[in-house]
Write an enzyme that holds these catalytic residues in place. Sequence first.
Site, PDB file in Angstrom:
ATOM      1  N   GLY A  23      -1.293 -76.519 -39.367  1.00  0.00           N
ATOM      2  CA  GLY A  23       0.080 -76.683 -38.868  1.00  0.00           C
ATOM      3  C   GLY A  23       0.174 -76.408 -37.374  1.00  0.00           C
ATOM      4  O   GLY A  23      -0.842 -76.174 -36.699  1.00  0.00           O
ATOM      5  N   SER A 137       9.880 -64.227 -38.741  1.00  0.00           N
ATOM      6  CA  SER A 137      10.720 -65.003 -37.832  1.00  0.00           C
ATOM      7  C   SER A 137      11.871 -64.158 -37.312  1.00  0.00           C
ATOM      8  O   SER A 137      12.407 -63.299 -38.029  1.00  0.00           O
ATOM      9  CB  SER A 137      11.269 -66.197 -38.612  1.00  0.00           C
ATOM     10  OG  SER A 137      12.364 -66.757 -37.955  1.00  0.00           O
ATOM     11  N   TYR A 161      15.618 -69.723 -46.025  1.00  0.00           N
ATOM     12  CA  TYR A 161      14.349 -69.635 -45.295  1.00  0.00           C
ATOM     13  C   TYR A 161      14.153 -68.217 -44.734  1.00  0.00           C
ATOM     14  O   TYR A 161      13.118 -67.580 -44.966  1.00  0.00           O
ATOM     15  CB  TYR A 161      14.322 -70.661 -44.148  1.00  0.00           C
ATOM     16  CG  TYR A 161      13.266 -70.350 -43.109  1.00  0.00           C
ATOM     17  CD1 TYR A 161      11.913 -70.513 -43.403  1.00  0.00           C
ATOM     18  CD2 TYR A 161      13.616 -69.864 -41.842  1.00  0.00           C
ATOM     19  CE1 TYR A 161      10.938 -70.200 -42.460  1.00  0.00           C
ATOM     20  CE2 TYR A 161      12.654 -69.560 -40.898  1.00  0.00           C
ATOM     21  CZ  TYR A 161      11.314 -69.725 -41.212  1.00  0.00           C
ATOM     22  OH  TYR A 161      10.357 -69.407 -40.285  1.00  0.00           O
ATOM     23  N   LYS A 165      11.458 -65.009 -45.740  1.00  0.00           N
ATOM     24  CA  LYS A 165      10.602 -64.247 -44.807  1.00  0.00           C
ATOM     25  C   LYS A 165      10.846 -62.753 -44.978  1.00  0.00           C
ATOM     26  O   LYS A 165       9.915 -61.951 -45.001  1.00  0.00           O
ATOM     27  CB  LYS A 165      10.917 -64.645 -43.358  1.00  0.00           C
ATOM     28  CG  LYS A 165      10.470 -66.052 -43.005  1.00  0.00           C
ATOM     29  CD  LYS A 165       8.976 -66.112 -42.897  1.00  0.00           C
ATOM     30  CE  LYS A 165       8.453 -67.510 -42.746  1.00  0.00           C
ATOM     31  NZ  LYS A 165       7.019 -67.636 -42.880  1.00  0.00           N
TER      32      LYS A 165
HETATM   33  P1  NAD Z   1       4.000 -75.908 -39.838  1.00  0.00           P
HETATM   34  O1  NAD Z   1       4.817 -76.538 -40.906  1.00  0.00           O
HETATM   35  O2  NAD Z   1       3.532 -76.747 -38.728  1.00  0.00           O
HETATM   36  O3  NAD Z   1       2.733 -75.167 -40.479  1.00  0.00           O
HETATM   37  C1  NAD Z   1       2.771 -74.595 -41.778  1.00  0.00           C
HETATM   38  C2  NAD Z   1       1.561 -75.144 -42.547  1.00  0.00           C
HETATM   39  O4  NAD Z   1       1.569 -74.561 -43.858  1.00  0.00           O
HETATM   40  C3  NAD Z   1       1.583 -76.653 -42.717  1.00  0.00           C
HETATM   41  O5  NAD Z   1       0.355 -77.181 -42.253  1.00  0.00           O
HETATM   42  C4  NAD Z   1       1.751 -76.876 -44.237  1.00  0.00           C
HETATM   43  O6  NAD Z   1       1.051 -78.008 -44.666  1.00  0.00           O
HETATM   44  C5  NAD Z   1       1.188 -75.576 -44.792  1.00  0.00           C
HETATM   45  N1  NAD Z   1       1.729 -75.158 -46.094  1.00  0.00           N
HETATM   46  C6  NAD Z   1       3.034 -75.026 -46.443  1.00  0.00           C
HETATM   47  N2  NAD Z   1       3.118 -74.589 -47.705  1.00  0.00           N
HETATM   48  C7  NAD Z   1       1.850 -74.430 -48.178  1.00  0.00           C
HETATM   49  C8  NAD Z   1       1.282 -74.007 -49.403  1.00  0.00           C
HETATM   50  N3  NAD Z   1       2.057 -73.659 -50.463  1.00  0.00           N
HETATM   51  N4  NAD Z   1      -0.055 -73.969 -49.523  1.00  0.00           N
HETATM   52  C9  NAD Z   1      -0.853 -74.329 -48.493  1.00  0.00           C
HETATM   53  N5  NAD Z   1      -0.375 -74.741 -47.305  1.00  0.00           N
HETATM   54  C10 NAD Z   1       0.968 -74.793 -47.142  1.00  0.00           C
HETATM   55  O7  NAD Z   1       4.846 -74.658 -39.287  1.00  0.00           O
HETATM   56  P2  NAD Z   1       4.614 -73.763 -37.993  1.00  0.00           P
HETATM   57  O8  NAD Z   1       5.676 -74.067 -37.020  1.00  0.00           O
HETATM   58  O9  NAD Z   1       3.187 -73.826 -37.585  1.00  0.00           O
HETATM   59  O10 NAD Z   1       4.936 -72.329 -38.598  1.00  0.00           O
HETATM   60  C11 NAD Z   1       3.923 -71.474 -39.105  1.00  0.00           C
HETATM   61  C12 NAD Z   1       4.578 -70.243 -39.697  1.00  0.00           C
HETATM   62  O11 NAD Z   1       5.366 -69.595 -38.689  1.00  0.00           O
HETATM   63  C13 NAD Z   1       5.529 -70.555 -40.843  1.00  0.00           C
HETATM   64  O12 NAD Z   1       5.391 -69.552 -41.831  1.00  0.00           O
HETATM   65  C14 NAD Z   1       6.900 -70.471 -40.204  1.00  0.00           C
HETATM   66  O13 NAD Z   1       7.888 -70.088 -41.117  1.00  0.00           O
HETATM   67  C15 NAD Z   1       6.684 -69.383 -39.152  1.00  0.00           C
HETATM   68  N6  NAD Z   1       7.620 -69.496 -38.020  1.00  0.00           N
HETATM   69  C16 NAD Z   1       7.702 -70.672 -37.313  1.00  0.00           C
HETATM   70  C17 NAD Z   1       8.613 -70.795 -36.267  1.00  0.00           C
HETATM   71  C18 NAD Z   1       8.744 -72.086 -35.504  1.00  0.00           C
HETATM   72  O14 NAD Z   1       9.762 -72.259 -34.818  1.00  0.00           O
HETATM   73  N7  NAD Z   1       7.783 -73.002 -35.559  1.00  0.00           N
HETATM   74  C19 NAD Z   1       9.422 -69.697 -35.919  1.00  0.00           C
HETATM   75  C20 NAD Z   1       9.301 -68.514 -36.643  1.00  0.00           C
HETATM   76  C21 NAD Z   1       8.389 -68.420 -37.691  1.00  0.00           C
HETATM   77  N1  UFG Z   2      19.797 -77.564 -29.757  1.00  0.00           N
HETATM   78  C1  UFG Z   2      20.520 -78.628 -29.233  1.00  0.00           C
HETATM   79  N2  UFG Z   2      20.173 -79.879 -29.637  1.00  0.00           N
HETATM   80  C2  UFG Z   2      19.179 -80.137 -30.532  1.00  0.00           C
HETATM   81  C3  UFG Z   2      18.452 -79.037 -31.051  1.00  0.00           C
HETATM   82  C4  UFG Z   2      18.803 -77.779 -30.660  1.00  0.00           C
HETATM   83  O1  UFG Z   2      21.432 -78.439 -28.425  1.00  0.00           O
HETATM   84  O2  UFG Z   2      18.934 -81.308 -30.860  1.00  0.00           O
HETATM   85  C5  UFG Z   2      20.118 -76.195 -29.304  1.00  0.00           C
HETATM   86  C6  UFG Z   2      20.589 -75.273 -30.409  1.00  0.00           C
HETATM   87  O3  UFG Z   2      21.969 -75.380 -30.604  1.00  0.00           O
HETATM   88  C7  UFG Z   2      20.134 -73.917 -29.862  1.00  0.00           C
HETATM   89  C8  UFG Z   2      18.855 -74.231 -29.088  1.00  0.00           C
HETATM   90  O4  UFG Z   2      18.929 -75.628 -28.799  1.00  0.00           O
HETATM   91  O5  UFG Z   2      21.098 -73.424 -28.960  1.00  0.00           O
HETATM   92  C9  UFG Z   2      17.577 -73.955 -29.878  1.00  0.00           C
HETATM   93  O6  UFG Z   2      17.643 -74.597 -31.140  1.00  0.00           O
HETATM   94  P1  UFG Z   2      16.332 -74.786 -32.047  1.00  0.00           P
HETATM   95  O7  UFG Z   2      16.757 -75.572 -33.241  1.00  0.00           O
HETATM   96  O8  UFG Z   2      15.222 -75.310 -31.235  1.00  0.00           O
HETATM   97  O9  UFG Z   2      15.938 -73.290 -32.442  1.00  0.00           O
HETATM   98  P2  UFG Z   2      16.739 -72.161 -33.250  1.00  0.00           P
HETATM   99  O10 UFG Z   2      16.840 -70.963 -32.372  1.00  0.00           O
HETATM  100  O11 UFG Z   2      18.003 -72.680 -33.823  1.00  0.00           O
HETATM  101  O12 UFG Z   2      15.770 -71.867 -34.482  1.00  0.00           O
HETATM  102  C10 UFG Z   2      14.342 -71.784 -34.354  1.00  0.00           C
HETATM  103  C11 UFG Z   2      13.697 -72.179 -35.675  1.00  0.00           C
HETATM  104  C12 UFG Z   2      13.988 -71.137 -36.729  1.00  0.00           C
HETATM  105  C13 UFG Z   2      13.551 -69.798 -36.225  1.00  0.00           C
HETATM  106  C14 UFG Z   2      14.245 -69.470 -34.918  1.00  0.00           C
HETATM  107  C15 UFG Z   2      13.796 -68.145 -34.362  1.00  0.00           C
HETATM  108  O13 UFG Z   2      14.185 -73.449 -36.106  1.00  0.00           O
HETATM  109  O14 UFG Z   2      13.286 -71.435 -37.896  1.00  0.00           O
HETATM  110  O15 UFG Z   2      13.958 -70.491 -33.965  1.00  0.00           O
HETATM  111  O16 UFG Z   2      12.431 -68.058 -34.351  1.00  0.00           O
HETATM  112  F1  UFG Z   2      13.845 -68.860 -37.136  1.00  0.00           F
END
Ligand code: NAD
Ligand code: UFG
Length: 354
Positions: A23, A137, A161, A165
């Site tokens: 991912g 998160s 979600y 977590k």
């Molecule tokens: P991502 O979706 O790119 O990566 C997650 C990976 O997990 C994917 O490759 C998916 O195929 C795999 N996966 C999901 N369920 C599975 C399962 N049951 N078994 C095996 N593989 C599985 O997401 P990411 O952005 O790389 O996020 C990684 C982690 O960080 C996640 O747990 C997400 O909740 C957490 N996180 C992400 C963000 C963000 O903004 N990207 C913010 C806070 C926390």
């Molecule tokens: N935003 C826009 N237009 C868009 C997308 C986002 O104006 O098309 C704005 C949102 O309103 C916000 C900012 O951009 O003010 C950031 O939004 P994101 O959707 O990029 O991020 P969030 O902070 O809402 O949420 C993300 C992840 C969550 C995670 C959180 C904190 O989606 O899963 O960051 O880690 F939990």
Amino acid sequence: MTGSNIKRQRHSESTILVTGGTGYIGSHTVVALMQEGYCPVIVDNLSNSKISVLKRIGGITGREPTFYKADLLNTKALNKIFQRHRISSVIHFAGLKAVGESVLHPLQYYRNNIEGSLSLFSVMSENDVKKIIFSSSASIYGQAAVIPIAENCPPAPTNPYARSKFIIEQILNDIHRADPQWEVVILRYFNPVGAHQSGLIGEDPQGIPNNLMPYISQVAVGRRKKLQIFGNDYPTSDGTGVRDYIHVMDLAEGHVAALRKIEKKQSSRKKKMPLMINLGTGRGCTVMEMVQAFEKVSGKKIPYSVTKRRAGDIAACYADVTYAKKILKWKTKRSIEDMCCDAWRWQSENPQGY
Ligand code: NAD
Ligand code: UFG
């Protein structure tokens, strides 16, 4: 960085199981691990990632990581992997992560994220692997009363979600309470953005991006017409939402720092486990500032319109990073410009993703 730069010797004994390693954050962390000489073994069901990531990682590090296509819920398959490799620690990224989708399909989220984690922790326990870094998160804080947000801010998740977590965090706390030999680091990420500086790996969301940075990138590359800015009437410097954007490679290096901590033998530290640590920059950036920074580095105009606020959004959210600096001896190095520059390199060189 090329294969010759990899410090293969330093951690040649350490095999790290990386769930969700194909991912977005997982793949960048795998690169950082390999560059530090760790030996990652990836388990991913490819539900939200592509197998071609492995070749790209190989292109950066000189070697493709070991990969198993398996679902975490398949306890039997996981067990086989643990029996085949001498795993010293686990970094647990695998999970579903779209907030809106989790509201529509809570059961799917609880089943995948919680049951998947329970299956993993059981197999770890059976195989006597007791070191884990878990991807949590900032969303578990919900609408925090005090900003910047420190780790002692009371959790108040507002969607399935974030709740999944928080529940996994509590499960890990209970596991450690029952057996203090478990070494647990819970990393609460703020807003990861950007890509590896090679342009070979990056964020590749399926369908319409939910998040700001991939949306801006897709507008810049011509895949989408214009950005919608969700509200400019927040009590912030320019009225748009403020977030703590962190470069995905800084985040990846934060995991390496956490791994160093748990891989080091140091019994006195165990009393303080689990460690709950914010990973962010400690600085807030508005949506408008992000758009302007992206325009500057890409030389592309980002057309936008301001629409109403997105349901569930908060005005401002950024991290207090004092604890991360102290405990991990880690801090971010990359600027908003670096984040935009690397995101743009990835998007412009891979307009359709992988
Ligand atoms: P991502 O979706 O790119 O990566 C997650 C990976 O997990 C994917 O490759 C998916 O195929 C795999 N996966 C999901 N369920 C599975 C399962 N049951 N078994 C095996 N593989 C599985 O997401 P990411 O952005 O790389 O996020 C990684 C982690 O960080 C996640 O747990 C997400 O909740 C957490 N996180 C992400 C963000 C963000 O903004 N990207 C913010 C806070 C926390
Ligand atoms: N935003 C826009 N237009 C868009 C997308 C986002 O104006 O098309 C704005 C949102 O309103 C916000 C900012 O951009 O003010 C950031 O939004 P994101 O959707 O990029 O991020 P969030 O902070 O809402 O949420 C993300 C992840 C969550 C995670 C959180 C904190 O989606 O899963 O960051 O880690 F939990």
